[in-house]
Write a protein that holds these residues in place. Structure first.
Motif, PDB file in Angstrom:
ATOM      1  N   TYR A  33      65.690  29.253  32.407  1.00 17.22           N
ATOM      2  CA  TYR A  33      66.418  28.002  32.685  1.00 17.22           C
ATOM      3  C   TYR A  33      67.788  28.260  33.319  1.00 17.22           C
ATOM      4  CZ  TYR A  33      62.645  26.949  29.575  1.00 17.22           C
ATOM      5  OH  TYR A  33      61.388  26.893  29.018  1.00 17.22           O
ATOM      6  N   TYR A  39      63.234  26.482  39.006  1.00 23.22           N
ATOM      7  CA  TYR A  39      62.464  25.685  38.037  1.00 23.22           C
ATOM      8  C   TYR A  39      61.922  24.420  38.710  1.00 23.22           C
ATOM      9  CZ  TYR A  39      61.352  23.062  33.809  1.00 23.22           C
ATOM     10  OH  TYR A  39      60.687  22.342  32.837  1.00 23.22           O
ATOM     11  N   GLU A  66      65.147  12.549  24.433  1.00 20.23           N
ATOM     12  CA  GLU A  66      64.365  13.710  24.876  1.00 20.23           C
ATOM     13  C   GLU A  66      65.039  15.002  24.445  1.00 20.23           C
ATOM     14  OE1 GLU A  66      63.417  14.258  29.075  1.00 20.23           O
ATOM     15  OE2 GLU A  66      62.070  15.900  28.561  1.00 20.23           O
ATOM     16  N   GLY A  68      65.192  18.900  24.729  1.00 17.48           N
ATOM     17  CA  GLY A  68      64.795  19.806  25.819  1.00 17.48           C
ATOM     18  C   GLY A  68      64.683  19.038  27.122  1.00 17.48           C
ATOM     19  N   VAL A  69      65.711  18.241  27.418  1.00 17.04           N
ATOM     20  CA  VAL A  69      65.666  17.386  28.624  1.00 17.04           C
ATOM     21  C   VAL A  69      65.701  18.198  29.910  1.00 17.04           C
ATOM     22  CG1 VAL A  69      68.181  17.044  28.723  1.00 17.04           C
ATOM     23  CG2 VAL A  69      66.677  15.290  29.659  1.00 17.04           C
ATOM     24  N   GLY A  70      66.217  19.426  29.832  1.00 16.46           N
ATOM     25  CA  GLY A  70      66.266  20.290  31.015  1.00 16.46           C
ATOM     26  C   GLY A  70      67.086  19.663  32.124  1.00 16.46           C
ATOM     27  N   ARG A  73      63.478  16.512  34.810  1.00 18.89           N
ATOM     28  CA  ARG A  73      62.195  16.339  35.502  1.00 18.89           C
ATOM     29  C   ARG A  73      61.464  15.102  34.977  1.00 18.89           C
ATOM     30  NH1 ARG A  73      56.930  17.715  34.984  1.00 18.89           N
ATOM     31  NH2 ARG A  73      57.353  18.341  32.849  1.00 18.89           N
ATOM     32  N   ILE A  74      61.598  14.826  33.655  1.00 21.43           N
ATOM     33  CA  ILE A  74      60.988  13.641  33.053  1.00 21.43           C
ATOM     34  C   ILE A  74      62.035  12.526  32.959  1.00 21.43           C
ATOM     35  CG2 ILE A  74      59.870  12.736  30.959  1.00 21.43           C
ATOM     36  CD1 ILE A  74      58.115  14.966  31.692  1.00 21.43           C
ATOM     37  N   ASP A  89      69.899  19.387  25.398  1.00 23.24           N
ATOM     38  CA  ASP A  89      69.381  20.679  25.857  1.00 23.24           C
ATOM     39  C   ASP A  89      70.389  21.778  25.570  1.00 23.24           C
ATOM     40  OD1 ASP A  89      66.832  21.262  27.945  1.00 23.24           O
ATOM     41  OD2 ASP A  89      68.328  22.870  27.835  1.00 23.24           O
ATOM     42  N   LEU A  90      69.836  22.988  25.419  1.00 25.78           N
ATOM     43  CA  LEU A  90      70.664  24.156  25.115  1.00 25.78           C
ATOM     44  C   LEU A  90      71.164  24.846  26.376  1.00 25.78           C
ATOM     45  CD1 LEU A  90      71.414  25.603  22.469  1.00 25.78           C
ATOM     46  CD2 LEU A  90      69.395  27.034  22.743  1.00 25.78           C
ATOM     47  N   SER A  91      70.531  24.559  27.516  1.00 25.33           N
ATOM     48  CA  SER A  91      70.840  25.305  28.742  1.00 25.33           C
ATOM     49  C   SER A  91      71.915  24.583  29.550  1.00 25.33           C
ATOM     50  CB  SER A  91      69.563  25.457  29.580  1.00 25.33           C
ATOM     51  OG  SER A  91      69.896  25.822  30.902  1.00 25.33           O
ATOM     52  N   GLY A 118      73.217  20.804  23.280  1.00 22.63           N
ATOM     53  CA  GLY A 118      72.996  21.035  21.858  1.00 22.63           C
ATOM     54  C   GLY A 118      71.661  21.688  21.598  1.00 22.63           C
ATOM     55  N   ASP A 119      71.487  22.062  20.345  1.00 18.94           N
ATOM     56  CA  ASP A 119      70.276  22.752  19.907  1.00 18.94           C
ATOM     57  C   ASP A 119      69.360  21.724  19.255  1.00 18.94           C
ATOM     58  OD1 ASP A 119      68.433  24.295  18.294  1.00 18.94           O
ATOM     59  OD2 ASP A 119      69.787  25.999  18.584  1.00 18.94           O
ATOM     60  N   MET A 120      68.123  21.694  19.690  1.00 14.46           N
ATOM     61  CA  MET A 120      67.204  20.668  19.176  1.00 14.46           C
ATOM     62  C   MET A 120      66.970  20.776  17.673  1.00 14.46           C
ATOM     63  SD  MET A 120      63.586  21.935  20.777  1.00 14.46           S
ATOM     64  CE  MET A 120      63.316  23.658  21.143  1.00 14.46           C
ATOM     65  N   PHE A 136      56.629  19.332  27.902  1.00 15.15           N
ATOM     66  CA  PHE A 136      56.367  20.565  28.638  1.00 15.15           C
ATOM     67  C   PHE A 136      56.787  21.822  27.861  1.00 15.15           C
ATOM     68  CE2 PHE A 136      56.995  22.764  33.045  1.00 15.15           C
ATOM     69  CZ  PHE A 136      55.859  23.514  32.813  1.00 15.15           C
ATOM     70  N   THR A 138      58.502  22.481  25.336  1.00 14.42           N
ATOM     71  CA  THR A 138      59.817  22.668  24.693  1.00 14.42           C
ATOM     72  C   THR A 138      59.638  23.180  23.261  1.00 14.42           C
ATOM     73  OG1 THR A 138      60.957  21.067  26.093  1.00 14.42           O
ATOM     74  CG2 THR A 138      61.864  21.406  23.880  1.00 14.42           C
TER      75      THR A 138
END
Ligand code: SAM
Length: 288
Positions: A33, A39, A66, A68-70, A73-74, A89-91, A118-120, A136, A138
């Motif tokens: 990521y 990606y 969501e 892990g929203v990244g 993409r969603i 998301d963590l990234s 943040g961390d899920m 996807f 996550t």
């Protein structure tokens, strides 16, 4: 990504050993990521999951949370459809790319997307949601028992009464887990968004005790040095996932195969689960 063609023996030197990977937040959960442009390109043709999550939001309501929203993409297609989304998301690179993409959207879309780093397993968003999603794979970044328990407890805390948790993940395939870790598998060359034409290979290594699969992505550009990216995924067999959800007080209402709402069969690639809290009643289906 399952690539089986053109097997080749490769040296084992210079790699991060799998024994050092497979913890939340380590290179196996982050490195893939760090390159949001790649990606986006790699998964640009993946559309059926986006369609299903839009349908689920229409059925169960929003705002959607969501995990892990990244890089959206969603979330971005959800917002373009008129659905409010909060992403975690963590990234940092993925969230920065989400912000960059969002800046060129219509103001109405920009207003519908909020995110936080943040961390899920522990991130708190100060409200409850009719729909929480983790799309996807996550959930395959939850490696240890405590990670899974903490995440599912966190999902429950964010579900409004009657809310639903929807997520999807790749089902483990024993033949893929059994691949020789000394071999790598080639795919056709492609144009990397920043590094030009690149030859690409993947090597797989499975730890059957921790149930963690390493996908080592090997990039060989025509010019300059190559690089490798480790991606580690916890492998959840379906019955095991059912047990984790039950243990967390969640009931699986729907199991869909491959985003088409089909009943899962022996060839299933990904499973989509839609869950409710055990204390909530099932949804009355419309008469018809
Ligand atoms: C396969 S991507 C999915 C991104 C997006 N939902 C999509 O469908 O394209 C998995 C995402 O989970 C994030 N992630 C991994 N571990 C995480 C954690 N512990 N907490 C929050 N996000 C995490 C990654 O940074 C990555 O953006």
């Amino acid at each position: 990504m399952a690539i089986k063609k053109r097997s080749l023996r490769v040296p084992t030197r210079g790699r991060v050993p799998l024994a050092e990977l497979g913890q939340a937040g380590d290179a196996g959960a982050r490195a893939h990521y760090d390159d949001p442009a790649y990606y986006t390109k790699a998964y640009a043709s993946r559309r059926s999951d986006v369609r299903l999550y839009i349908e689920l939001a229409a059925e169960y309501g929003w705002p959607v949370l969501e995990f892990g929203v990244g890089n959206g993409r969603i979330a971005l297609p959800l917002a373009r459809t008129g659905i409010d989304v909060v992403g975690v998301d963590l990234s940092e690179p993925m969230l920065e790319d989400l912000a960059r993409q969002l800046a060129s959207e219509a103001e109405s879309v920009q207003r519908r997307v909020r995110w936080q780093h943040g961390d899920m397993r522990s991130a708190r968003v100060e409200r409850e949601f009719p729909l929480v999603i983790a799309a996807f794979n996550t959930v395959l970044h939850l490696y240890e028992d405590g990670d899974i328990e903490a995440f599912l407890a966190n999902v429950r805390q964010h579900l409004a009464p009657g809310g639903r948790f929807a997520f999807d993940w790749s089902v483990p395939r024993p033949s893929e887990l059994a691949r020789d870790p000394k071999r790598s598998f080639g795919a056709p060359p492609f144009r990397h968004p920043t590094r030009g034409r690149v030859r690409y290979r993947e090597r797989f290594e499975y730890d059957p005790i921790r149930q963690v699969l390493l996908v080592e992505m090997q990039f060989h550009p025509e010019r300059g040095a190559g690089w490798t990216v480790p991606l580690t995924h916890r492998q959840f067999f379906p019955r095991e996932m059912d047990a984790w959800l039950h243990h967390a007080g969640l009931v699986v209402e729907h199991r869909f195969a491959d985003f088409e709402r089909e009943a899962p069969g022996p060839d299933v690639d990904s499973l989509v689960y839609v869950c409710r809290r055990a204390e909530d009643p099932p949804r009355a289906e419309p008469a018809g």
